[in-house]
Motif scaffolding. Sequence first.
Motif, PDB file in Angstrom:
ATOM      1  N   ALA A 150      58.449  61.429 -35.847  1.00  0.00           N
ATOM      2  CA  ALA A 150      59.060  62.538 -36.583  1.00  0.00           C
ATOM      3  C   ALA A 150      58.994  63.841 -35.802  1.00  0.00           C
ATOM      4  O   ALA A 150      59.875  64.695 -35.921  1.00  0.00           O
ATOM      5  CB  ALA A 150      58.357  62.715 -37.931  1.00  0.00           C
ATOM      6  N   ALA A 151      57.970  64.016 -34.966  1.00  0.00           N
ATOM      7  CA  ALA A 151      57.850  65.229 -34.159  1.00  0.00           C
ATOM      8  C   ALA A 151      58.803  65.230 -32.978  1.00  0.00           C
ATOM      9  O   ALA A 151      59.274  66.289 -32.545  1.00  0.00           O
ATOM     10  CB  ALA A 151      56.410  65.382 -33.665  1.00  0.00           C
ATOM     11  N   LEU A 152      59.108  64.057 -32.431  1.00  0.00           N
ATOM     12  CA  LEU A 152      59.916  63.971 -31.221  1.00  0.00           C
ATOM     13  C   LEU A 152      61.422  63.965 -31.484  1.00  0.00           C
ATOM     14  O   LEU A 152      62.194  64.462 -30.663  1.00  0.00           O
ATOM     15  CB  LEU A 152      59.542  62.716 -30.425  1.00  0.00           C
ATOM     16  N   VAL A 153      61.854  63.391 -32.589  1.00  0.00           N
ATOM     17  CA  VAL A 153      63.301  63.320 -32.866  1.00  0.00           C
ATOM     18  C   VAL A 153      63.943  64.708 -32.896  1.00  0.00           C
ATOM     19  O   VAL A 153      64.943  64.953 -32.213  1.00  0.00           O
ATOM     20  CB  VAL A 153      63.566  62.540 -34.171  1.00  0.00           C
ATOM     21  N   PRO A 154      63.408  65.666 -33.671  1.00  0.00           N
ATOM     22  CA  PRO A 154      64.011  67.006 -33.633  1.00  0.00           C
ATOM     23  C   PRO A 154      63.867  67.669 -32.271  1.00  0.00           C
ATOM     24  O   PRO A 154      64.730  68.454 -31.874  1.00  0.00           O
ATOM     25  CB  PRO A 154      63.248  67.779 -34.710  1.00  0.00           C
ATOM     26  N   GLY A 155      62.797  67.351 -31.533  1.00  0.00           N
ATOM     27  CA  GLY A 155      62.633  67.917 -30.204  1.00  0.00           C
ATOM     28  C   GLY A 155      63.783  67.538 -29.296  1.00  0.00           C
ATOM     29  O   GLY A 155      64.327  68.381 -28.565  1.00  0.00           O
ATOM     30  N   PHE A 156      64.159  66.287 -29.320  1.00  0.00           N
ATOM     31  CA  PHE A 156      65.271  65.813 -28.500  1.00  0.00           C
ATOM     32  C   PHE A 156      66.591  66.463 -28.914  1.00  0.00           C
ATOM     33  O   PHE A 156      67.353  66.962 -28.077  1.00  0.00           O
ATOM     34  CB  PHE A 156      65.374  64.289 -28.620  1.00  0.00           C
ATOM     35  N   ILE A 157      66.857  66.499 -30.216  1.00  0.00           N
ATOM     36  CA  ILE A 157      68.133  67.040 -30.709  1.00  0.00           C
ATOM     37  C   ILE A 157      68.239  68.532 -30.396  1.00  0.00           C
ATOM     38  O   ILE A 157      69.279  69.008 -29.907  1.00  0.00           O
ATOM     39  CB  ILE A 157      68.262  66.791 -32.233  1.00  0.00           C
ATOM     40  N   ILE A 158      67.185  69.292 -30.655  1.00  0.00           N
ATOM     41  CA  ILE A 158      67.219  70.735 -30.418  1.00  0.00           C
ATOM     42  C   ILE A 158      67.324  71.041 -28.927  1.00  0.00           C
ATOM     43  O   ILE A 158      68.039  71.949 -28.506  1.00  0.00           O
ATOM     44  CB  ILE A 158      65.981  71.408 -31.030  1.00  0.00           C
ATOM     45  N   ALA A 159      66.621  70.275 -28.102  1.00  0.00           N
ATOM     46  CA  ALA A 159      66.680  70.508 -26.659  1.00  0.00           C
ATOM     47  C   ALA A 159      68.082  70.299 -26.125  1.00  0.00           C
ATOM     48  O   ALA A 159      68.582  71.102 -25.319  1.00  0.00           O
ATOM     49  CB  ALA A 159      65.704  69.581 -25.936  1.00  0.00           C
ATOM     50  N   GLN A 160      68.740  69.239 -26.559  1.00  0.00           N
ATOM     51  CA  GLN A 160      70.098  68.989 -26.080  1.00  0.00           C
ATOM     52  C   GLN A 160      71.085  70.019 -26.628  1.00  0.00           C
ATOM     53  O   GLN A 160      72.036  70.408 -25.932  1.00  0.00           O
ATOM     54  CB  GLN A 160      70.537  67.574 -26.462  1.00  0.00           C
ATOM     55  N   ALA A 161      70.857  70.493 -27.837  1.00  0.00           N
ATOM     56  CA  ALA A 161      71.709  71.558 -28.373  1.00  0.00           C
ATOM     57  C   ALA A 161      71.551  72.829 -27.544  1.00  0.00           C
ATOM     58  O   ALA A 161      72.530  73.526 -27.242  1.00  0.00           O
ATOM     59  CB  ALA A 161      71.356  71.827 -29.835  1.00  0.00           C
ATOM     60  N   ALA A 162      70.314  73.146 -27.159  1.00  0.00           N
ATOM     61  CA  ALA A 162      70.053  74.336 -26.350  1.00  0.00           C
ATOM     62  C   ALA A 162      70.707  74.217 -24.974  1.00  0.00           C
ATOM     63  O   ALA A 162      71.273  75.186 -24.456  1.00  0.00           O
ATOM     64  CB  ALA A 162      68.552  74.554 -26.205  1.00  0.00           C
ATOM     65  N   ILE A 163      70.630  73.033 -24.367  1.00  0.00           N
ATOM     66  CA  ILE A 163      71.266  72.832 -23.068  1.00  0.00           C
ATOM     67  C   ILE A 163      72.775  73.001 -23.178  1.00  0.00           C
ATOM     68  O   ILE A 163      73.414  73.634 -22.332  1.00  0.00           O
ATOM     69  CB  ILE A 163      70.911  71.436 -22.509  1.00  0.00           C
ATOM     70  N   ALA A 164      73.364  72.437 -24.225  1.00  0.00           N
ATOM     71  CA  ALA A 164      74.815  72.557 -24.425  1.00  0.00           C
ATOM     72  C   ALA A 164      75.232  74.009 -24.623  1.00  0.00           C
ATOM     73  O   ALA A 164      76.328  74.407 -24.197  1.00  0.00           O
ATOM     74  CB  ALA A 164      75.250  71.714 -25.625  1.00  0.00           C
TER      75      ALA A 164
END
Length: 383
Positions: free
Chosen positions: A305-319
Amino acid sequence: MAWALGANSNSPPFAPAIGANAISTMQAAFVVGVLAALGAVTQGGAISETVGADLINTVGITPLAATAGLLTAAMFMAFGVYSGYPVPAAFATTGAMVGVGLSLGGDPATATYQRLGLFWVLVPPVSGGMAYGTAKLLRGENVPETVGVPLLAGVVAGIVANIQLGVIPAPPGAAQNSLAGYVSMVAGLPAVGGLDLARVLATAALALLGFVAIRRRTQASVDRGIRTFLVVLGGIVAFSSGGSQVGLATGPLQNLFVEQLRLDVLLLLSLGAVGILAGAWMGAPRLLQATSREYAQLGVRRSIAALVPGFIIAQAAIALSIPISFNNIIISGVIGGGLAAGSAGVSRRKIGVTVTFWVLTLVTSVAIGYGVHTAFSTVLGVQ
């Protein structure tokens, strides 16, 4: 600076996996280094440009200013490594580069600050909220774990199919492409109802592959399947962290490498990737222990649960070309996942001290960056 990033900000992605005893600290440090370095080379260009060119107006960052900014930010990172309190790299670097830019006589890039500030403020509630909801879903009795965990794996795989990577051939005029985008480019199928049918099918195929792979693992053994997904997820997040963090080290040098020396930005990103790799191998274990053991007593479900939002938010920030703090994302996710089972496992004092560090880092890095560059330019007689 890249070394400090590898030791500090690229460590949290595997902290939940270590906390759940799915991987050892030294194994995690090795994998973090390799994957973060790959992410730095393939996804780091957009963040590097933002840090190097968009934080200050009317002036370009000189080599001396870049030196002062990197020195200031790296000191904050080194302090975080040796004190055990994760310092947000994005705050330290952004503040330092704003400070040196103002010292050069540049104008504040107010629009950029507003965009970054809004994203940063939204990260803790969004990451914590997503982690809380995911943890509740995984702990609920209505959805079997042999279904819920594979569904999450399918969602992550579908997103992976659409992340932009510099190593994938892109259509004319585009710098990067995704796996799904490449399939669409090769297939050349017409759009149906405004949808890129080939991209949708490629995304669905990879999502199905992720679902089936983890479902088979969970059907054979629920515990083994969950731990497998946790380690794979940590690897994907570590890759994303490299792409989002390397620009904090290479951005200050963007003007020197690209505009003055006329060198390819890939060389600059490769330089940052080497530093991140070395930092992860040499300095990450201490921060991995701090974030995995001290913020919450994590199980495998709350770790996911801690890692799933980390991945999504990180890729949104990169985009969106926004520099972010991975400490901010992952720690917020760790707290959100911990609260899903009650607050007993969350250290409120540790949280309060960390948030205070975040705020102080952003404010003081501007002042110190300004002062360091002013001192350098006064002594040396150059800007």
